[in-house]
Design a protein around this motif. Structure first.
Motif, PDB file in Angstrom:
ATOM      1  N   ARG A 140       0.855  -1.176   0.000  1.00  0.00           N
ATOM      2  CA  ARG A 140       0.000   0.000   0.000  1.00  0.00           C
ATOM      3  C   ARG A 140       0.898   1.235   0.000  1.00  0.00           C
ATOM      4  O   ARG A 140       1.970   1.232   0.604  1.00  0.00           O
ATOM      5  CB  ARG A 140      -0.973  -0.020   1.172  1.00  0.00           C
ATOM      6  N   THR A 141       0.457   2.264  -0.683  1.00  0.00           N
ATOM      7  CA  THR A 141       1.240   3.489  -0.827  1.00  0.00           C
ATOM      8  C   THR A 141       0.639   4.569   0.058  1.00  0.00           C
ATOM      9  O   THR A 141      -0.580   4.746   0.099  1.00  0.00           O
ATOM     10  CB  THR A 141       1.245   3.937  -2.302  1.00  0.00           C
ATOM     11  N   VAL A 142       1.519   5.287   0.773  1.00  0.00           N
ATOM     12  CA  VAL A 142       1.088   6.313   1.715  1.00  0.00           C
ATOM     13  C   VAL A 142       1.879   7.592   1.437  1.00  0.00           C
ATOM     14  O   VAL A 142       3.097   7.548   1.249  1.00  0.00           O
ATOM     15  CB  VAL A 142       1.346   5.853   3.168  1.00  0.00           C
ATOM     16  N   ASP A 159       6.167  -3.158   7.248  1.00  0.00           N
ATOM     17  CA  ASP A 159       7.476  -2.682   6.816  1.00  0.00           C
ATOM     18  C   ASP A 159       7.406  -1.673   5.689  1.00  0.00           C
ATOM     19  O   ASP A 159       6.727  -1.893   4.681  1.00  0.00           O
ATOM     20  CB  ASP A 159       8.330  -3.860   6.328  1.00  0.00           C
ATOM     21  N   CYS A 160       8.150  -0.592   5.833  1.00  0.00           N
ATOM     22  CA  CYS A 160       8.350   0.334   4.729  1.00  0.00           C
ATOM     23  C   CYS A 160       9.387  -0.318   3.822  1.00  0.00           C
ATOM     24  O   CYS A 160      10.514  -0.590   4.245  1.00  0.00           O
ATOM     25  CB  CYS A 160       8.842   1.686   5.239  1.00  0.00           C
ATOM     26  N   VAL A 161       9.010  -0.604   2.578  1.00  0.00           N
ATOM     27  CA  VAL A 161       9.908  -1.298   1.649  1.00  0.00           C
ATOM     28  C   VAL A 161      10.451  -0.368   0.572  1.00  0.00           C
ATOM     29  O   VAL A 161      11.347  -0.748  -0.185  1.00  0.00           O
ATOM     30  CB  VAL A 161       9.218  -2.529   1.006  1.00  0.00           C
ATOM     31  N   ASP A 162       9.942   0.858   0.502  1.00  0.00           N
ATOM     32  CA  ASP A 162      10.458   1.822  -0.465  1.00  0.00           C
ATOM     33  C   ASP A 162       9.970   3.205  -0.066  1.00  0.00           C
ATOM     34  O   ASP A 162       8.892   3.350   0.531  1.00  0.00           O
ATOM     35  CB  ASP A 162       9.970   1.483  -1.877  1.00  0.00           C
ATOM     36  N   ILE A 163      10.782   4.195  -0.353  1.00  0.00           N
ATOM     37  CA  ILE A 163      10.378   5.581  -0.102  1.00  0.00           C
ATOM     38  C   ILE A 163      10.988   6.447  -1.195  1.00  0.00           C
ATOM     39  O   ILE A 163      12.100   6.183  -1.656  1.00  0.00           O
ATOM     40  CB  ILE A 163      10.793   6.050   1.318  1.00  0.00           C
ATOM     41  N   GLN A 174      15.137   0.743   1.172  1.00  0.00           N
ATOM     42  CA  GLN A 174      15.286   0.170  -0.159  1.00  0.00           C
ATOM     43  C   GLN A 174      15.309  -1.342   0.034  1.00  0.00           C
ATOM     44  O   GLN A 174      16.361  -1.948   0.118  1.00  0.00           O
ATOM     45  CB  GLN A 174      16.578   0.652  -0.810  1.00  0.00           C
ATOM     46  N   ARG A 175      14.157  -1.926   0.158  1.00  0.00           N
ATOM     47  CA  ARG A 175      14.040  -3.326   0.556  1.00  0.00           C
ATOM     48  C   ARG A 175      13.354  -4.153  -0.519  1.00  0.00           C
ATOM     49  O   ARG A 175      12.249  -4.644  -0.329  1.00  0.00           O
ATOM     50  CB  ARG A 175      13.272  -3.418   1.867  1.00  0.00           C
ATOM     51  N   GLU A 176      14.009  -4.318  -1.625  1.00  0.00           N
ATOM     52  CA  GLU A 176      13.444  -5.127  -2.718  1.00  0.00           C
ATOM     53  C   GLU A 176      13.150  -6.544  -2.265  1.00  0.00           C
ATOM     54  O   GLU A 176      12.162  -7.131  -2.657  1.00  0.00           O
ATOM     55  CB  GLU A 176      14.367  -5.129  -3.935  1.00  0.00           C
TER      56      GLU A 176
END
Length: 182
Positions: A140-142, A159-163, A174-176
């Motif tokens: 989901r994008t926030v 978990d935040c997987v990208d910002i 940066q969690r690909e």
């Protein structure tokens, strides 16, 4: 130099960059370590007088009462291996989990459960049984604002997987691998 920061707590960073300050500040190391302990301790609680196991966070934890194996963020599954008879097991489900799509089994038997607030409730779970809770997990994008900066964060589970935008010095989130589907 991320290698130098192993074991340190970042205290002055931007939401997307650990290298925003060019010095390592460790003023909060004692309090941060204590907060981490209290978080770990609160993952679950067993109330002996009621034989009630309460799982507050869907994180991995071993205890005298139960072992929790969480597969988040790779897939929506949590296994709870019961080590002592429980009159009830209450499992807090995060807001991002679709309640309508949760399935629950004890060993290989599908289970009916009730709700008490955000807690999924099962009654009479015996020692050596394993509760398996499954649910869809999606990204989901926030949109976030911090110090007059605008960010777009992608979460998978907790978990935040990208910002974006990316950080300039030591970019974080940066969690690909966390975005991979199992």
């Amino acid at each position: 130099l991320p290698q130098v920061m192993v074991g340190a707590w970042a205290t002055q960073v931007f939401p997307n960059d650990k290298g925003a300050w060019h010095r390592l500040v460790t003023c909060c190391t004692g309090n941060a370590s204590r907060a981490l302990y209290y978080t770990w301790k609160s993952i679950l609680d067993y109330e002996q007088s009621k034989k009630r196991l309460k799982v507050n966070l869907l994180l991995n934890r071993a205890s005298p009462w139960a072992d929790i194996d969480s597969y988040i963020p790779y897939c929506g599954r949590v296994d709870i291996k019961i080590k002592t008879d429980c009159s009830s097991v209450e499992v807090r489900m995060n807001d991002w989990i679709d309640r309508e799509k949760i399935t629950c089994r004890i060993d290989d038997q599908k289970q009916q459960f009730t709700w008490q607030g955000n807690y999924l409730v099962l009654n009479q779970v015996k020692q050596n049984q394993t509760i398996i809770i499954e649910f869809p997990i999606q990204e989901r994008t926030v949109k976030l604002d911090s110090f007059k900066q605008h960010y777009t964060a992608v979460f998978k589970g907790n978990d935040c997987v990208d910002i974006s935008p990316k950080g300039k010095y030591i970019p974080i989130f940066q969690r690909e691998i966390g975005r991979a589907h199992v």
